[in-house]
Structure formats: C-alpha cells, structure tokens
Write a protein that holds these residues in place. Sequence first.
Motif, PDB file in Angstrom:
ATOM      1  N   VAL A 240       0.876  -1.211   0.136  1.00  0.00           N
ATOM      2  CA  VAL A 240       0.105   0.032  -0.085  1.00  0.00           C
ATOM      3  C   VAL A 240       0.950   1.223  -0.164  1.00  0.00           C
ATOM      4  N   THR A 241       0.758   2.131  -0.910  1.00  0.00           N
ATOM      5  CA  THR A 241       1.352   3.368  -0.988  1.00  0.00           C
ATOM      6  C   THR A 241       0.456   4.518  -1.114  1.00  0.00           C
ATOM      7  N   GLU A 242       0.900   5.937  -1.063  1.00  0.00           N
ATOM      8  CA  GLU A 242       0.274   6.868  -0.916  1.00  0.00           C
ATOM      9  C   GLU A 242      -0.167   7.321  -2.408  1.00  0.00           C
ATOM     10  N   LEU A 243      -1.463   7.680  -2.440  1.00  0.00           N
ATOM     11  CA  LEU A 243      -2.011   8.441  -3.895  1.00  0.00           C
ATOM     12  C   LEU A 243      -1.693   9.700  -3.834  1.00  0.00           C
ATOM     13  N   THR A 244      -1.006  10.526  -4.593  1.00  0.00           N
ATOM     14  CA  THR A 244      -0.734  11.977  -4.582  1.00  0.00           C
ATOM     15  C   THR A 244      -1.309  12.684  -5.712  1.00  0.00           C
ATOM     16  N   GLY A 245      -1.217  13.864  -5.409  1.00  0.00           N
ATOM     17  CA  GLY A 245      -1.669  14.807  -6.805  1.00  0.00           C
ATOM     18  C   GLY A 245      -3.129  15.017  -7.089  1.00  0.00           C
ATOM     19  N   PHE A 246      -4.022  14.591  -6.135  1.00  0.00           N
ATOM     20  CA  PHE A 246      -5.516  14.802  -6.276  1.00  0.00           C
ATOM     21  C   PHE A 246      -5.952  15.358  -5.073  1.00  0.00           C
ATOM     22  N   THR A 247      -7.208  16.039  -5.252  1.00  0.00           N
ATOM     23  CA  THR A 247      -7.914  16.261  -4.183  1.00  0.00           C
ATOM     24  C   THR A 247      -8.653  15.001  -3.749  1.00  0.00           C
ATOM     25  N   LYS A 248      -8.896  14.892  -2.339  1.00  0.00           N
ATOM     26  CA  LYS A 248      -9.670  13.839  -1.801  1.00  0.00           C
ATOM     27  C   LYS A 248     -10.915  13.791  -2.589  1.00  0.00           C
ATOM     28  N   SER A 249     -11.455  12.523  -2.999  1.00  0.00           N
ATOM     29  CA  SER A 249     -12.710  12.456  -3.760  1.00  0.00           C
ATOM     30  C   SER A 249     -13.286  11.027  -3.499  1.00  0.00           C
ATOM     31  N   ASP A 250     -14.470  10.682  -3.547  1.00  0.00           N
ATOM     32  CA  ASP A 250     -15.078   9.510  -3.369  1.00  0.00           C
ATOM     33  C   ASP A 250     -14.966   8.777  -4.610  1.00  0.00           C
ATOM     34  N   VAL A 251     -13.933   8.277  -5.104  1.00  0.00           N
ATOM     35  CA  VAL A 251     -13.687   7.472  -6.254  1.00  0.00           C
ATOM     36  C   VAL A 251     -12.877   6.016  -5.868  1.00  0.00           C
ATOM     37  N   LEU A 252     -13.234   5.091  -6.664  1.00  0.00           N
ATOM     38  CA  LEU A 252     -12.471   3.791  -6.343  1.00  0.00           C
ATOM     39  C   LEU A 252     -12.389   3.352  -7.968  1.00  0.00           C
ATOM     40  N   LYS A 253     -10.958   2.977  -8.143  1.00  0.00           N
ATOM     41  CA  LYS A 253     -10.529   2.336  -9.377  1.00  0.00           C
ATOM     42  C   LYS A 253      -9.801   1.092  -9.363  1.00  0.00           C
ATOM     43  N   TYR A 254     -10.159   0.212 -10.224  1.00  0.00           N
ATOM     44  CA  TYR A 254      -9.702  -1.297 -10.065  1.00  0.00           C
ATOM     45  C   TYR A 254      -9.023  -1.535 -11.465  1.00  0.00           C
ATOM     46  N   TYR A 255      -7.718  -2.017 -11.531  1.00  0.00           N
ATOM     47  CA  TYR A 255      -7.014  -2.209 -12.740  1.00  0.00           C
ATOM     48  C   TYR A 255      -7.056  -3.586 -12.835  1.00  0.00           C
ATOM     49  N   LEU A 256      -7.223  -4.335 -13.953  1.00  0.00           N
ATOM     50  CA  LEU A 256      -7.462  -5.811 -13.984  1.00  0.00           C
ATOM     51  C   LEU A 256      -6.206  -6.172 -14.985  1.00  0.00           C
ATOM     52  N   GLU A 257      -5.984  -7.428 -14.669  1.00  0.00           N
ATOM     53  CA  GLU A 257      -4.661  -8.253 -15.412  1.00  0.00           C
ATOM     54  C   GLU A 257      -4.903  -8.161 -16.856  1.00  0.00           C
ATOM     55  N   ASP A 258      -6.269  -8.202 -17.272  1.00  0.00           N
ATOM     56  CA  ASP A 258      -6.198  -8.008 -18.755  1.00  0.00           C
ATOM     57  C   ASP A 258      -6.143  -7.032 -19.510  1.00  0.00           C
ATOM     58  N   GLY A 259      -5.612  -5.606 -18.778  1.00  0.00           N
ATOM     59  CA  GLY A 259      -5.503  -4.441 -19.352  1.00  0.00           C
ATOM     60  C   GLY A 259      -6.739  -3.661 -19.142  1.00  0.00           C
ATOM     61  N   SER A 260      -7.746  -4.160 -18.785  1.00  0.00           N
ATOM     62  CA  SER A 260      -8.884  -3.237 -18.354  1.00  0.00           C
ATOM     63  C   SER A 260      -9.085  -2.587 -16.988  1.00  0.00           C
ATOM     64  N   TRP A 261      -9.867  -1.365 -16.824  1.00  0.00           N
ATOM     65  CA  TRP A 261     -10.197  -0.990 -15.565  1.00  0.00           C
ATOM     66  C   TRP A 261     -11.654  -0.803 -15.333  1.00  0.00           C
ATOM     67  N   ILE A 262     -11.951  -0.435 -14.053  1.00  0.00           N
ATOM     68  CA  ILE A 262     -13.356  -0.195 -13.669  1.00  0.00           C
ATOM     69  C   ILE A 262     -13.412   0.854 -12.552  1.00  0.00           C
ATOM     70  N   ALA A 263     -13.976   1.955 -12.689  1.00  0.00           N
ATOM     71  CA  ALA A 263     -14.104   2.869 -11.687  1.00  0.00           C
ATOM     72  C   ALA A 263     -15.521   3.007 -11.183  1.00  0.00           C
ATOM     73  N   VAL A 264     -15.591   3.573  -9.728  1.00  0.00           N
ATOM     74  CA  VAL A 264     -17.010   3.722  -9.225  1.00  0.00           C
ATOM     75  C   VAL A 264     -17.022   5.183  -8.422  1.00  0.00           C
ATOM     76  N   ARG A 265     -17.798   6.021  -8.849  1.00  0.00           N
ATOM     77  CA  ARG A 265     -17.890   7.143  -7.985  1.00  0.00           C
ATOM     78  C   ARG A 265     -19.313   7.489  -7.870  1.00  0.00           C
ATOM     79  N   PRO A 266     -19.637   8.140  -6.889  1.00  0.00           N
ATOM     80  CA  PRO A 266     -21.232   9.032  -6.944  1.00  0.00           C
ATOM     81  C   PRO A 266     -21.135  10.254  -7.721  1.00  0.00           C
ATOM     82  N   SER A 267     -22.336  10.542  -8.513  1.00  0.00           N
ATOM     83  CA  SER A 267     -22.139  11.736  -9.126  1.00  0.00           C
ATOM     84  C   SER A 267     -22.298  12.750  -8.255  1.00  0.00           C
TER      85      SER A 267
END
Length: 566
Positions: free
Chosen positions: A502-529
């Motif tokens: 686990v490392t620190e994610l920097t350069g962004f204002t805190k926001s309710d976003v989750l992002k998942y990178y998958l082994e096949d080169g795809s990704w999925i993200a979730v956030r409230p509008s």
Amino acid sequence: MSIVEERYEKWVSHPNLDPRYKDELNNMDAQEKNDAFYTLIEFGTAGMRGLLGPGTNRINIHTIRKATQGYANYIKKAGEAACKAGIAIGYDNRHMSKEFAFDCADLLAKNNIASYVFESLRPTPELSFAVRHLHCFGGIMITASHNPKEYNGYKLYDDKGCQLVPALAGQVIDEVNAIEDELAIDANCTEEQKKLVTVIGKEVDEEYYKNVLSIQLNPDVKKDIKIVFSPEHGTANIPVQEVYKRAGYTCIPVVEQCTPDPDFSNTPTPNPEQPGAYELALKYARENDADVILVCDPDADRMGVGVKHNGDYVVLTGNQSGSVEIEYICSQLKEKGLMPENPVMFNTVVTSDLGEKVAADYGVETEKTLTGFKFIGEKVAKYEVTHEKNYVFGYEESYGSLIKPFVRDKDAPQACLMLAEAASFYKQQGKDLVDVLDSLYERHGTYEESQVALTLSGEAGANRIKEILADLRKDAPTEINGSKVVRSEDYKECTIKEGDTVTELTGFTKSDVLKYYLEDGSWIAVRPSGTEPKCKFYYCIKGNSKEDAHEKTVAYQQAMKELTNS
C-alpha cells in the motif's frame, strides 16, 4: 416536531415566501415533504444542482438567493476591486433560469457588486469566455447542464473563467453555510444600485465567435459534408449555426429541437450520453444522407457524435470522439510543424486509456485529473504561469472537450467546428470518422468504454450510494469476473494497493472514487455523481477485437452488479 416538519412549517408560514410556491407546499404528501426538506441542498465544489420546487433541498428563488448572498460575502471579502470588476452571469433555457439570473444580478447590486448579465440564453463556455473577456472577478451560470427538465442548477467561476476549484469553493461554501435563513433574503436594490447591472450580448458574442473560428487547422479544407445538428432545445443553436456559417459549413438543423423549450418537448432526453438524444437527428440524417450527426446538451458544453459508416449510423461515445479529436489535432499540428514544445493533454481518471495512447504516439504527455473540468482548467492556469508545458487538448469521457483554452470549460461550439473539419479532412482521403477510430484500435489496441448509472433518488437513495462505496472499501474485490485486480486506487483514502503493498496516492484532491485495474489491461471505476442522485460505474475494457471487448464488457458489468447488489 421532526426537522422536516419544522423546516416545512417555517417555509409554508413565512411572510417572505415567494407566492408561487404556496400551493405546491400545501399539496405535498409526507414523502414529498421529506424529500424536499430532509436536508439542505448541497452547495458543493460543483455548485448546486437539484430538482426545481420549494424546499431546503430544492432549487428555488430562496436557495438561489442564499447561494448568491454567500458568494457576495465572499466577493466583498476579496475587496473593493473585486466588487468593481464584477460578476458575469449566464443562463440556459430551463424553467426559471432567466428569472434566477436577473435576481442574482439584483442581489449582487444590493451588495454593491457589479454584474454583466446576458440579454438571453447563452452557452456555458461563452459565460466562461465572458468572465475573461470582461476581466470580471468571477461568474455565475444558471444551468442544470444535461439533466432532465425538472432540474436546474448554479455554477460559480473564478476570474480565469474556470469553475471554482475545491480550495476556493470551500470558502464560498463556508459563507453560504453561515446564512441561517434563506427566506429572509430579498433582492430589492435601490435605483442607484440597479445601475451596477449591465446587460450584455452581441459584443461578447462577436469576440467569442472570432476565438472559436481561430481553432481551425485546415480552414480551406473542402467542405462537402452534410452535418445534421441538434441543440436539444438548448443554448448551442445560434452559436454553432453562426460559426458554421462563417467557416463555410452547411448544417441541417433539427428544426423541432431548435426552439429554447424548457420542457424539451421534442426530445426524449437532452443528454448526449443517452440514445434518446439522437432519435430525431438520426431520422434527419437518414432522410438527408448526412455524413455526421452532432448533438449538444442544453448548456452547450457537451457534444455527441454520430457517423455514417457502411450505410448506417454509428453513435460514438465521448471517449471515442475525444480520441478521434486527439488524432486529428495532433497529426495536423505535427504535419504543419505547429506542435509546441513540452505538449500536454489533460483528461480524467475515468477517461479511456485510448486517448492517452494516441497522444503519446505524437509525443504529447497526458496528465490525469479528477472528474470535473475545473481541474483541467486549474492545470491550464498553472502552466499559463509556469510555461513548463503547453496545452494541446483537454477532454472528459462525458462528451466534453476543449480545443483552445480561451475558454476554461468544456466547449461544444469549438468541438462541433473541429469535428466538422476532421470529418471533411478525412472524407477527402475516402475515410469516415469510424474508419479513423478503427485505425486507432489497430495501432493502440481495442477498447470498449461504457458507463452504467444507478439512479437512487431521495434520502434512501443517497444513503444507499454511500453504502455501496463503503462496502467496496470494507470488502475490496481481489478479482472481478475471474480477472485479478492487480492495482486499486482509492481517491478518498489517497491510497494505491498493489498486492500486499500500500502506497500513497498523491496529486489529487480527496474524492469518493474507487478504481480497479485488471490483469487483462482493463479497468473499472466507481463514484457517486456530484450533480445527480446516481452511483456511476465506468468501464474501460480491453479486448482482442470489438466483439471480444463487448462480450467482456457485458460480463464485467454483470459481475459489478452482483458484487454491489445493484
């Protein structure tokens, strides 16, 4: 007495209540009362957006006044020069937009703050331009963008024509929240104060049009394409048609959708992200054998694209049209020797990987921001001062892009002009824009991008959205649809997880976003509008072919539905 009943009774009996709201309040049932009063409408980093109607959780003359008085207090703290520089005010075609705009101007005047109000509806990007052109301290745009007819909203801009970034918005929010009684505010200014309100129009239009026309890279390209254009009853109608006329393009307007109708009577939806926005335009295109369909949302910051390909019409996503724009712009800048030193493109953490790969092919760096064009505008302003990097393009997956940053928001009139030029240019080579997109897939890999929005209204819906994100954090997926999660990013907790590290994610204002990178080169993200009662799921799925990418997308969407019980 509950907080809902307390707020309701205060409103229904208040002597300053606007009389237009009395009957609606008296006819509310228990559920309607709860939804209208269970909370105070959030004035967030994106301003306010909500359902029209009476109540503390609604957009109405009283909640608009509360926001404007808070903004006025913020302006006054900035000093006399800020008050004199004033605020530019624009508005769209929605119910009450014009009334809200001129009421804001009067309330600012009551606070001895100058304002410049457009005489009639104008696009959001032109409001951003007006702030810069008139050297204002800031701006107000009354719009609910692409939301349904029942909505309206309120957006604030800084002196650079950029929507307020969180640091500045936070100061305004503090001022707004300090106001306890929105019903006590009125906009009754004196005749002398009224002189602080200036109505603007054609002079600003002319300067805006000149700047839009300046984006052309091949102004002499043969313009033998047919464009079907719809403003979806909104603000794009006049500016887009005027720019096309001056640039030499002929467009076929969807006449039924050119009236500034607040009920959007002739369109199933004014949102270019949804298929219903294209229904009538597609009919026009088939009748006229059009090459391209261009559809703008009501405040003209977003543009949707349809392309005639192999005898039928293909509607592109915002990711796809953005990638095509990048390819055309970068290729032409390079060919003409106009590519600047240290070129940079901006997009967001939920924007497809394809555009970044296209840009890299031309030596253009990509910087990611959170969702919200204000973050791109902030980056533009930063490099305008430091000159470390030079702007080439900015876009979001949500159908918005900016070609030249004389505007600091998404700009559909610019995008419409550039897409027309690109379509004309490639037609001379015997290609359409889908052919161009397919060539990008061949060079950089095939992607299918999609978004699924789970609509959850009212108090229960808001709580369910929070629950979905909380559950994903509590029980983080290690695989989705059989594909291993190789990296996850949490923009609220500011963490990156790769395996057990686990490392620190920097350069962004805190926001309710989750992002998942998958082994096949795809990704999925979730956030409230931030602007609608929705939980949004974003998919950027990489496949070996279009068919493979589509099959995987369907499977991933089903897996996320099961994972979140949605």
